[in-house]
Motif scaffolding. Structure first.
Motif, PDB file in Angstrom:
ATOM      1  N   TRP A  52      36.772   4.082 -63.306  1.00  8.39           N
ATOM      2  CA  TRP A  52      35.979   5.156 -63.992  1.00  8.39           C
ATOM      3  C   TRP A  52      35.829   5.108 -65.808  1.00  8.39           C
ATOM      4  CZ3 TRP A  52      40.582   8.239 -62.937  1.00  8.39           C
ATOM      5  CH2 TRP A  52      40.811   8.966 -61.395  1.00  8.39           C
ATOM      6  N   ARG A  53      36.726   4.386 -66.452  1.00 10.93           N
ATOM      7  CA  ARG A  53      36.224   3.100 -67.830  1.00 10.93           C
ATOM      8  C   ARG A  53      34.854   2.689 -67.512  1.00 10.93           C
ATOM      9  NH1 ARG A  53      42.046   2.097 -67.083  1.00 10.93           N
ATOM     10  NH2 ARG A  53      42.942   3.732 -68.203  1.00 10.93           N
ATOM     11  N   ALA A  69      31.618   4.677 -66.661  1.00  8.98           N
ATOM     12  CA  ALA A  69      31.532   4.886 -68.284  1.00  8.98           C
ATOM     13  C   ALA A  69      30.786   4.522 -69.305  1.00  8.98           C
ATOM     14  CB  ALA A  69      32.857   5.727 -69.114  1.00  8.98           C
ATOM     15  N   GLY A  86      39.817   7.399 -73.990  1.00 13.23           N
ATOM     16  CA  GLY A  86      40.257   7.363 -72.215  1.00 13.23           C
ATOM     17  C   GLY A  86      41.709   8.526 -71.983  1.00 13.23           C
ATOM     18  N   VAL A 115      32.187   9.642 -75.890  1.00 14.90           N
ATOM     19  CA  VAL A 115      32.710   9.907 -74.532  1.00 14.90           C
ATOM     20  C   VAL A 115      34.354   9.999 -74.837  1.00 14.90           C
ATOM     21  CG1 VAL A 115      33.009   7.416 -74.142  1.00 14.90           C
ATOM     22  CG2 VAL A 115      32.697   8.628 -72.791  1.00 14.90           C
ATOM     23  N   THR A 116      34.563  11.224 -73.553  1.00 12.60           N
ATOM     24  CA  THR A 116      35.959  11.541 -72.929  1.00 12.60           C
ATOM     25  C   THR A 116      36.121  11.486 -72.762  1.00 12.60           C
ATOM     26  OG1 THR A 116      35.461  13.430 -75.021  1.00 12.60           O
ATOM     27  CG2 THR A 116      37.135  13.314 -73.314  1.00 12.60           C
ATOM     28  N   ILE A 117      37.938  10.613 -71.617  1.00  9.03           N
ATOM     29  CA  ILE A 117      37.679  10.959 -69.983  1.00  9.03           C
ATOM     30  C   ILE A 117      38.571  11.161 -70.037  1.00  9.03           C
ATOM     31  CG2 ILE A 117      37.854   9.052 -68.502  1.00  9.03           C
ATOM     32  CD1 ILE A 117      36.604   7.038 -69.163  1.00  9.03           C
ATOM     33  N   ASN A 168      35.136  12.971 -62.167  1.00 16.48           N
ATOM     34  CA  ASN A 168      35.587  12.084 -61.124  1.00 16.48           C
ATOM     35  C   ASN A 168      35.860  11.890 -59.813  1.00 16.48           C
ATOM     36  OD1 ASN A 168      34.210   9.655 -63.215  1.00 16.48           O
ATOM     37  ND2 ASN A 168      35.048  10.678 -63.981  1.00 16.48           N
ATOM     38  N   THR A 178      34.032  12.987 -67.168  1.00 18.19           N
ATOM     39  CA  THR A 178      34.268  11.730 -67.721  1.00 18.19           C
ATOM     40  C   THR A 178      32.449  12.670 -69.238  1.00 18.19           C
ATOM     41  OG1 THR A 178      34.235   9.811 -67.100  1.00 18.19           O
ATOM     42  CG2 THR A 178      32.588   9.844 -68.909  1.00 18.19           C
TER      43      THR A 178
END
Length: 221
Positions: A24-25, A28, A109, A136-138, A208, A215
């Motif tokens: 996921w990172r 992004a 994150g 950006v936000t996860i 995700n 994200t």
């Protein structure tokens, strides 16, 4: 709490996410590269042990500021990023010790749901970003709908994950808190509305995993 679990934090996160958190990172950062925007000054907020900051190195920044309240986490962060561009700072999101309009990118994150006053934190993030800066936000958000997804979420996060996490981390409560923090958090739709209310426009929102892990990419207007 995060000081207590810092020695096992990375391994447990990988295990409990089914080894998907790194993917996921990476995804992004790949999208941030696709936007063809330069990111010389980056803020990794609620940086934890620095996994997201390490991915941000692919954006070729001049400086990455890792901000977190846990000194033990920041010690691990220092081991993952080059000393010449990494600036670890103990700071809280509501009162960031940075000048207005300094950063080209802020990333979080799996930390937003831990903020006590989310509105104030978003306003502060908007303040330290340059106009046109990216955010950006996860995060793990509360499921938007009842049904199978919600029941599966509650079974795993309330019953299974805390037992595994607390046992392997030797903590009596840390991973019970994880379920509570997600269950008491807002949906991703509510989060996007909050961003838009506080000076951002949404660029993209990516589901995700089952609508729980999302994200969200935003830009300061």
């Amino acid at each position: 709490m995060f000081d207590e679990i810092s020695p096992t934090y990375d391994k447990l996160n990988h295990l409990l996410s089914g080894y998907q958190d790194n993917r996921w990172r990476k995804s992004a950062v790949k999208y941030l590269q696709f936007l063809q925007h330069e990111y010389p000054f980056i803020l990794d907020l609620a940086s934890g042990s620095g996994d997201l900051g390490a991915e941000f190195l692919k954006l070729k920044p001049q400086k990455i500021f890792s901000a977190d309240l846990s000194l033990e986490m920041l010690k691990i962060d220092r081991q993952k990023l080059p000393e010449d561009i990494n600036y670890p700072v103990k700071a809280e999101a509501e009162h960031l010790p940075f000048k207005t309009g300094y950063f080209d990118l802020c990333g979080i994150g799996f930390g937003v749901r831990n903020f006590e006053n989310l509105d104030s934190c978003i306003i502060e993030i908007c303040r330290v970003l340059k106009p046109g800066g990216r955010f950006v936000t996860i995060e793990m958000f509360k499921p938007a709908k009842s049904g199978l997804t919600n029941r599966s979420f509650r079974l795993y996060f309330e019953k299974i994950l805390p037992k595994i996490g607390n046992t392997l981390s030797s903590s009596n409560f840390a991973y019970d808190y994880l379920f509570e923090s997600v269950d008491n958090f807002i949906t991703v739709q509510s989060y996007e509305n909050l961003l838009q209310k506080n000076g951002f426009k949404i660029l993209r929102s990516k589901n995700n995993f089952l609508g729980i892990v999302n994200t969200v990419f935003a830009e300061k207007m």
